[in-house]
Scaffold this motif. Structure first.
Motif, short mmCIF file in Angstrom:
data_model
loop_
_atom_site.label_atom_id
_atom_site.label_comp_id
_atom_site.label_asym_id
_atom_site.label_seq_id
_atom_site.Cartn_x
_atom_site.Cartn_y
_atom_site.Cartn_z
N THR A 253 0.95 -1.27 0.05
CA THR A 253 0.05 -0.09 0.15
C THR A 253 0.95 1.20 -0.07
OG1 THR A 253 -1.94 -1.07 1.22
CG2 THR A 253 -1.70 1.36 1.25
N ARG A 254 1.80 1.09 0.82
CA ARG A 254 2.89 2.40 0.92
C ARG A 254 3.54 2.62 -0.53
NH1 ARG A 254 6.21 0.76 4.88
NH2 ARG A 254 7.75 0.15 3.49
N LEU A 255 4.13 1.30 -0.96
CA LEU A 255 4.71 1.62 -2.28
C LEU A 255 3.85 2.03 -3.35
CD1 LEU A 255 6.75 0.89 -4.51
CD2 LEU A 255 6.04 -1.62 -4.31
N ASN A 256 2.40 1.58 -3.43
CA ASN A 256 1.63 1.93 -4.55
C ASN A 256 1.28 3.49 -4.38
OD1 ASN A 256 1.68 -0.64 -5.83
ND2 ASN A 256 -0.54 -1.11 -4.59
N SER A 257 1.36 3.90 -3.33
CA SER A 257 0.85 5.27 -3.00
C SER A 257 2.24 6.18 -3.95
CB SER A 257 0.84 5.92 -1.60
OG SER A 257 2.38 5.87 -0.87
N LYS A 258 3.23 5.75 -4.13
CA LYS A 258 4.22 6.53 -4.85
C LYS A 258 4.08 6.14 -6.25
CE LYS A 258 6.79 5.92 -0.50
NZ LYS A 258 8.06 5.14 0.27
N SER A 262 -1.66 3.11 -13.10
CA SER A 262 -1.21 2.03 -14.00
C SER A 262 -0.23 1.05 -13.82
CB SER A 262 -1.30 2.77 -15.29
OG SER A 262 -0.10 3.46 -15.41
N GLN A 263 0.87 1.60 -12.80
CA GLN A 263 1.92 1.02 -12.62
C GLN A 263 1.74 0.33 -11.18
OE1 GLN A 263 4.46 4.43 -12.21
NE2 GLN A 263 4.91 4.44 -14.44
N GLN A 264 0.78 0.33 -10.34
CA GLN A 264 0.53 -0.14 -8.93
C GLN A 264 0.61 -1.56 -9.25
OE1 GLN A 264 -2.68 1.77 -7.11
NE2 GLN A 264 -1.55 3.74 -6.92
N LEU A 265 1.27 -2.16 -7.89
CA LEU A 265 1.34 -3.72 -7.81
C LEU A 265 0.20 -4.22 -7.29
CD1 LEU A 265 4.88 -4.23 -6.49
CD2 LEU A 265 4.06 -3.83 -8.78
N ASP A 266 -0.10 -5.53 -7.75
CA ASP A 266 -1.27 -6.17 -7.15
C ASP A 266 -0.90 -6.91 -5.68
OD1 ASP A 266 -3.28 -8.18 -6.44
OD2 ASP A 266 -3.31 -9.20 -8.40
N PRO A 267 -1.38 -6.63 -4.63
CA PRO A 267 -0.92 -7.21 -3.32
C PRO A 267 -0.97 -8.80 -3.25
CG PRO A 267 -2.21 -5.24 -3.01
CD PRO A 267 -2.38 -5.54 -4.55
N THR A 268 -2.06 -9.27 -3.94
CA THR A 268 -2.22 -10.88 -3.96
C THR A 268 -0.99 -11.55 -4.88
OG1 THR A 268 -4.62 -10.50 -4.18
CG2 THR A 268 -3.58 -12.74 -4.77
N ARG A 269 -0.62 -10.85 -5.88
CA ARG A 269 0.57 -11.55 -6.55
C ARG A 269 1.97 -11.29 -6.07
NH1 ARG A 269 0.98 -9.94 -12.79
NH2 ARG A 269 2.74 -11.21 -12.70
N VAL A 270 2.00 -10.07 -5.21
CA VAL A 270 2.97 -9.97 -4.44
C VAL A 270 3.29 -11.03 -3.44
CG1 VAL A 270 4.42 -8.37 -2.85
CG2 VAL A 270 3.11 -7.45 -4.97
N ALA A 294 10.65 3.90 -6.96
CA ALA A 294 9.21 4.79 -7.05
C ALA A 294 9.43 5.94 -6.42
CB ALA A 294 8.25 4.00 -6.34
N GLU A 295 10.11 5.98 -5.22
CA GLU A 295 10.46 7.38 -4.57
C GLU A 295 11.38 8.24 -5.52
OE1 GLU A 295 12.31 6.34 -1.03
OE2 GLU A 295 10.46 5.87 -0.10
N LYS A 296 11.96 7.65 -6.36
CA LYS A 296 12.93 8.50 -7.39
C LYS A 296 11.90 9.06 -8.66
CE LYS A 296 17.16 6.48 -5.89
NZ LYS A 296 18.44 5.49 -6.11
N GLY A 297 10.73 8.33 -8.76
CA GLY A 297 10.00 8.66 -9.97
C GLY A 297 10.30 7.59 -11.02
N THR A 298 11.15 6.37 -10.82
CA THR A 298 11.33 5.43 -11.76
C THR A 298 10.40 4.02 -11.43
OG1 THR A 298 13.92 6.10 -11.75
CG2 THR A 298 13.50 3.78 -12.52
#
Length: 383
Positions: A253-258, A262-270, A294-298
């Motif tokens: 959730t924290r990662l996806n907020s960054k 369209s780039q966010q990860l699916d928690p179930t797959r993770v 993600a924090e660096k915009g990459t």
């Protein structure tokens, strides 16, 4: 008895970071002691007075002559008797201080120097603190974060990476011919049994052993046990799995907020990948790298493959490098991720990647040279 040299790369990366001042590590040890209602004082060499946290930091940070900026300045050790051992020796804190002083003499003697010189405890710069509590972690039985039952007394040692004369660098994480960690563990176990007596029915089963024989015996036991653990790992309980999945939900959730939607990860797959990797340290390190990107915009190309293997494919690296450096036609903004590319720009980028891939193609099959320990590292009890 368990003795461990903490490797900041795999355990406690932040609190045990040893490339700079010892302040963060010392403050952490003080905080843990005070949180348990304990006195946060440090002890050291036999006959020396106790030290405050400030005195420990000054002592360790002042013993770094000859070390470069990125060199380790100190190392952290944990000496952890079992609850049964603590009960056997009466959980005597003063006796544990004397035990630690003996272990640090063994620590110094365990270094093999080129000139054949043997070190001892007086050659070290070190300080230790005793903690009497531990909390459950995600790999433990019981509610995570709650105090562990029973006797949990253990010792944290912080020791300088330089000898007292600041002439010799002492790295316990180096090769076994320089510092054999199995031998160090065996010496710590042997010292405990010598100082506090053989436990259980061992007195009746075996005659008294010399210290050298006892160390050899314990080294063999440790090596055999490590090999067995490597072959067969104890499965996680449902409670442990639930705790790990809850931790992953928070981190994803924290990662996806960054990231863009369209780039966010699916928690179930993770979580599926985490289970396949048995929740090892490489998985968590890779997930952390994705978040830092993600924090660096990459955007991390093929994130699920990256999580599963711990490696980014050459094509993925080339793709993102080309995306970052690609000179877009006039009037078209430069892409910040692969998903920002439009039709013509994407085709031009693919052509660039194709040329680079052919030019950089390896001559033979790539070989994974990592050790099994690096591929499959499990959390160990260092807190």
């Amino acid at each position: 008895m368990y003795a461990k040299v903490i490797n900041p790369k795999t355990n406690g990366k932040k609190v045990y970071d040893n490339k700079g001042s010892s302040l963060r590590t010392t403050n952490y040890l003080v905080k843990e002691a005070k949180a348990a209602g304990e006195e946060a004082t440090f002890f050291g060499a036999p006959g020396s007075p106790n030290k405050t946290a400030e005195e420990v930091v000054a002592m360790l940070d002042g013993n770094v002559k000859g070390l470069r900026k990125d060199d380790a300045k100190f190392y952290s050790l944990v000496l952890s008797p079992s609850p049964e051992e603590l009960a056997y020796m009466g959980n005597d804190l003063k006796a544990l201080e004397r035990y630690t002083q003996h272990v640090m003499d063994d620590y110094a003697k365990n270094f093999t120097l080129k000139n054949g010189k043997e070190l001892g405890e007086p050659n070290l710069v070190w300080a230790a603190i005793i903690h009497q509590d531990r909390k459950n972690r995600s790999t433990d039985e019981g509610v995570q974060g709650e105090r562990k039952e029973g006797l949990q007394t253990h010792i944290h040692v912080t020791v300088s990476a330089r000898d007292a004369e600041q002439k010799i660098t002492l790295n316990p994480l180096s090769t076994p011919d320089r510092f054999n960690r199995v031998q160090f563990q065996a010496k710590a176990v042997a010292q405990f049994e010598i100082q506090f007596g053989r436990m259980g029915n061992l007195d009746l089963m075996k005659p008294d052993l010399t210290r050298k024989e006892l160390i050899a015996e314990k080294a063999e036991e440790i090596t055999t046990k490590a090999a067995a653990n490597k072959r067969e790992k104890k499965p996680l309980t449902e409670q442990q799995l639930a705790a790990k999945d809850a931790r992953l939900n928070t981190q994803v959730t924290r990662l996806n907020s960054k990231l863009d939607a369209s780039q966010q990860l699916d928690p179930t797959r993770v979580k599926e990948v985490a289970k396949e990797r048995s929740y090892d340290n490489i998985f968590y390190a890779t997930l952390g790298k994705i978040e830092r990107n993600a924090e660096k915009g990459t955007y991390t190309h093929q994130p699920y493959d990256y999580l599963a293997t711990g490696r980014v494919s050459q094509a993925g690296e080339l793709r993102m490098e080309a995306a970052r450096n690609f000179a877009a036609p006039a009037g078209i903004p430069s892409p910040t991720s692969e998903q920002d590319l439009g039709g013509g720009t994407a085709r031009a980028l693919e052509q660039t990647i194709s040329r680079l891939s052919r030019a950089m193609a390896p001559k033979g099959k790539a070989q994974d040279v990592r050790s099994e320990a690096e591929k499959q590292q499990d959390y160990e009890n260092e807190m």
